[in-house]
Write a protein that holds these residues in place. Structure first.
Motif, PDB file in Angstrom:
ATOM      1  N   PHE A 144      -8.173   0.151   3.220  1.00 27.18           N
ATOM      2  CA  PHE A 144      -7.139  -0.619   3.948  1.00 27.18           C
ATOM      3  C   PHE A 144      -7.917  -1.834   4.421  1.00 27.18           C
ATOM      4  O   PHE A 144      -8.926  -1.931   4.595  1.00 27.18           O
ATOM      5  CB  PHE A 144      -6.489  -0.094   5.183  1.00 27.18           C
ATOM      6  CG  PHE A 144      -7.000   0.323   6.203  1.00 27.18           C
ATOM      7  CD1 PHE A 144      -7.119  -0.654   7.259  1.00 27.18           C
ATOM      8  CD2 PHE A 144      -7.922   1.447   6.266  1.00 27.18           C
ATOM      9  CE1 PHE A 144      -7.955  -0.386   8.341  1.00 27.18           C
ATOM     10  CE2 PHE A 144      -8.781   1.789   7.153  1.00 27.18           C
ATOM     11  CZ  PHE A 144      -8.644   0.797   8.585  1.00 27.18           C
ATOM     12  N   PHE A 145      -7.046  -3.021   4.858  1.00 22.01           N
ATOM     13  CA  PHE A 145      -7.584  -4.227   5.543  1.00 22.01           C
ATOM     14  C   PHE A 145      -6.425  -4.196   6.643  1.00 22.01           C
ATOM     15  O   PHE A 145      -5.434  -4.124   6.315  1.00 22.01           O
ATOM     16  CB  PHE A 145      -7.907  -5.295   4.658  1.00 22.01           C
ATOM     17  CG  PHE A 145      -6.687  -6.091   4.217  1.00 22.01           C
ATOM     18  CD1 PHE A 145      -6.021  -7.092   4.430  1.00 22.01           C
ATOM     19  CD2 PHE A 145      -6.406  -5.624   2.575  1.00 22.01           C
ATOM     20  CE1 PHE A 145      -5.009  -7.621   3.723  1.00 22.01           C
ATOM     21  CE2 PHE A 145      -5.351  -6.188   1.997  1.00 22.01           C
ATOM     22  CZ  PHE A 145      -4.509  -7.077   2.512  1.00 22.01           C
ATOM     23  N   THR A 146      -6.768  -4.835   7.704  1.00 21.26           N
ATOM     24  CA  THR A 146      -5.791  -5.258   8.764  1.00 21.26           C
ATOM     25  C   THR A 146      -5.928  -6.815   9.115  1.00 21.26           C
ATOM     26  O   THR A 146      -7.062  -7.457   9.250  1.00 21.26           O
ATOM     27  CB  THR A 146      -6.332  -4.378  10.272  1.00 21.26           C
ATOM     28  OG1 THR A 146      -6.299  -2.878   9.892  1.00 21.26           O
ATOM     29  CG2 THR A 146      -5.225  -4.769  11.149  1.00 21.26           C
ATOM     30  N   VAL A 147      -4.621  -7.427   8.985  1.00 14.46           N
ATOM     31  CA  VAL A 147      -4.628  -8.795   9.405  1.00 14.46           C
ATOM     32  C   VAL A 147      -4.068  -8.756  10.882  1.00 14.46           C
ATOM     33  O   VAL A 147      -2.978  -8.194  11.183  1.00 14.46           O
ATOM     34  CB  VAL A 147      -3.571  -9.479   8.529  1.00 14.46           C
ATOM     35  CG1 VAL A 147      -3.236 -10.912   8.826  1.00 14.46           C
ATOM     36  CG2 VAL A 147      -4.050  -9.280   7.049  1.00 14.46           C
ATOM     37  N   ALA A 148      -4.745  -9.410  11.876  1.00 13.57           N
ATOM     38  CA  ALA A 148      -4.351  -9.600  13.167  1.00 13.57           C
ATOM     39  C   ALA A 148      -4.012 -11.071  13.369  1.00 13.57           C
ATOM     40  O   ALA A 148      -4.925 -12.177  12.844  1.00 13.57           O
ATOM     41  CB  ALA A 148      -5.679  -9.305  14.144  1.00 13.57           C
TER      42      ALA A 148
ATOM     43  N   ASP B  42      -4.911   0.735  -2.854  1.00 14.49           N
ATOM     44  CA  ASP B  42      -5.244   1.517  -3.879  1.00 14.49           C
ATOM     45  C   ASP B  42      -6.823   1.210  -3.899  1.00 14.49           C
ATOM     46  O   ASP B  42      -6.972  -0.177  -4.159  1.00 14.49           O
ATOM     47  CB  ASP B  42      -4.625   1.787  -5.448  1.00 14.49           C
ATOM     48  CG  ASP B  42      -3.390   2.483  -5.110  1.00 14.49           C
ATOM     49  OD1 ASP B  42      -3.405   3.364  -4.194  1.00 14.49           O
ATOM     50  OD2 ASP B  42      -2.540   2.249  -5.868  1.00 14.49           O
ATOM     51  N   LEU B  43      -7.725   1.935  -4.181  1.00 21.66           N
ATOM     52  CA  LEU B  43      -9.125   1.797  -4.579  1.00 21.66           C
ATOM     53  C   LEU B  43      -9.390   0.800  -5.781  1.00 21.66           C
ATOM     54  O   LEU B  43     -10.026  -0.048  -5.633  1.00 21.66           O
ATOM     55  CB  LEU B  43     -10.088   2.800  -4.549  1.00 21.66           C
ATOM     56  CG  LEU B  43     -10.163   3.621  -3.307  1.00 21.66           C
ATOM     57  CD1 LEU B  43     -11.011   4.816  -3.545  1.00 21.66           C
ATOM     58  CD2 LEU B  43     -10.743   2.827  -2.331  1.00 21.66           C
ATOM     59  N   LYS B  44      -8.414   0.662  -6.727  1.00 27.35           N
ATOM     60  CA  LYS B  44      -8.312  -0.147  -7.881  1.00 27.35           C
ATOM     61  C   LYS B  44      -8.177  -1.558  -7.743  1.00 27.35           C
ATOM     62  O   LYS B  44      -8.442  -2.162  -8.216  1.00 27.35           O
ATOM     63  CB  LYS B  44      -7.501   0.488  -9.044  1.00 27.35           C
ATOM     64  CG  LYS B  44      -6.216   0.389  -8.642  1.00 27.35           C
ATOM     65  CD  LYS B  44      -5.083   0.852  -9.831  1.00 27.35           C
ATOM     66  CE  LYS B  44      -3.815   0.822  -9.398  1.00 27.35           C
ATOM     67  NZ  LYS B  44      -2.776   1.548 -10.365  1.00 27.35           N
ATOM     68  N   HIS B  45      -7.623  -1.839  -6.431  1.00 28.73           N
ATOM     69  CA  HIS B  45      -7.292  -3.243  -5.897  1.00 28.73           C
ATOM     70  C   HIS B  45      -8.054  -3.866  -4.960  1.00 28.73           C
ATOM     71  O   HIS B  45      -7.954  -4.794  -4.517  1.00 28.73           O
ATOM     72  CB  HIS B  45      -5.759  -3.223  -5.380  1.00 28.73           C
ATOM     73  CG  HIS B  45      -4.740  -2.840  -6.296  1.00 28.73           C
ATOM     74  ND1 HIS B  45      -3.902  -1.962  -5.953  1.00 28.73           N
ATOM     75  CD2 HIS B  45      -4.414  -3.015  -7.453  1.00 28.73           C
ATOM     76  CE1 HIS B  45      -2.794  -1.912  -6.767  1.00 28.73           C
ATOM     77  NE2 HIS B  45      -3.230  -2.540  -7.930  1.00 28.73           N
ATOM     78  N   GLU B  46      -9.312  -3.189  -4.878  1.00 27.64           N
ATOM     79  CA  GLU B  46     -10.171  -3.472  -3.815  1.00 27.64           C
ATOM     80  C   GLU B  46     -10.938  -4.791  -3.870  1.00 27.64           C
ATOM     81  O   GLU B  46     -11.019  -5.524  -3.133  1.00 27.64           O
ATOM     82  CB  GLU B  46     -11.407  -2.429  -3.623  1.00 27.64           C
ATOM     83  CG  GLU B  46     -12.422  -2.473  -2.374  1.00 27.64           C
ATOM     84  CD  GLU B  46     -13.377  -1.476  -2.700  1.00 27.64           C
ATOM     85  OE1 GLU B  46     -13.762  -1.215  -1.617  1.00 27.64           O
ATOM     86  OE2 GLU B  46     -13.856  -0.815  -3.665  1.00 27.64           O
ATOM     87  N   SER B  47     -11.175  -5.253  -5.201  1.00 27.37           N
ATOM     88  CA  SER B  47     -11.844  -6.570  -5.300  1.00 27.37           C
ATOM     89  C   SER B  47     -10.725  -7.611  -5.650  1.00 27.37           C
ATOM     90  O   SER B  47     -11.401  -8.528  -5.827  1.00 27.37           O
ATOM     91  CB  SER B  47     -12.765  -6.249  -6.491  1.00 27.37           C
ATOM     92  OG  SER B  47     -11.946  -5.938  -7.640  1.00 27.37           O
TER      93      SER B  47
END
Length: 175
Positions: free
Chosen positions: A72-76, A28-33
């Motif tokens: 989102f973020f992606t972990v590779a 969620d955008l509220k968790h961005e930071s």
């Protein structure tokens, strides 16, 4: 055949020098930071791992590559520090509680991971290759059986009748 195998492996990402297993982590955008979390599941509600900032690109000495998207973020993962198993990605809330975003099983060996998918592509190909090879061999190697010439006179007819055990295999030839 080599071309087909090369295409399958490149479709799976195996033509890279290394194969990165990936996990997409929508938030969620509220968790961005909030701080990001990467951890291995240790029980149904707990995991052990590390935290990193939202600006990090390489984590854990380059074993993890983080790509940031809009929500989102992606972990590779190149190498698993804690071995194969179920890994989670998430964010760390203000009261240090993990908010799990996604989880998946990660293999310790990229070869094992690649084979787990490749076998499902190769398995149906085996009967098709066998059938194709069989049909190809039959069409390129023609067998022809030459019929004995028709007798023109009575002596040839009588000779054919007196030799009933003539070897039929000697009549057939390979072109």
């Amino acid at each position: 055949m080599h071309l087909l195998i090369s295409l399958l492996l490149s479709a799976l990402g195996a033509c890279e020098a290394v194969y990165w297993q990936k996990l997409r982590c929508p938030y969620d955008l509220k968790h961005e930071s909030l701080q990001r979390v990467w951890c291995k599941q240790s029980s149904t509600d707990c995991c052990t791992g590390l935290t990193f900032s939202q600006n990090a690109h390489l984590v854990d000495g380059g074993k993890l590559k983080v790509t940031q998207g809009s929500d989102f973020f992606t972990v590779a993962v190149l190498e698993l520090r804690h071995g194969e198993g179920v890994y989670w990605c998430g964010v760390l809330s203000i009261n240090d509680t993990l908010i799990k975003l996604a989880g998946d099983y990660f293999h310790s060996s990229s070869v094992t991971y690649i084979w787990s998918f490749t076998r499902w592509f190769l398995l149906p190909l085996l009967p098709m290759v066998t059938i194709f090879t069989s049909v190809y061999c039959r069409t390129t190697t023609k067998h022809s059986c030459k019929k004995p010439e028709e007798p023109d006179d009575d002596t040839a007819t009588s000779r054919a009748l007196t030799d009933p055990y003539e070897n039929a295999a000697s009549v057939c030839e390979l072109e």
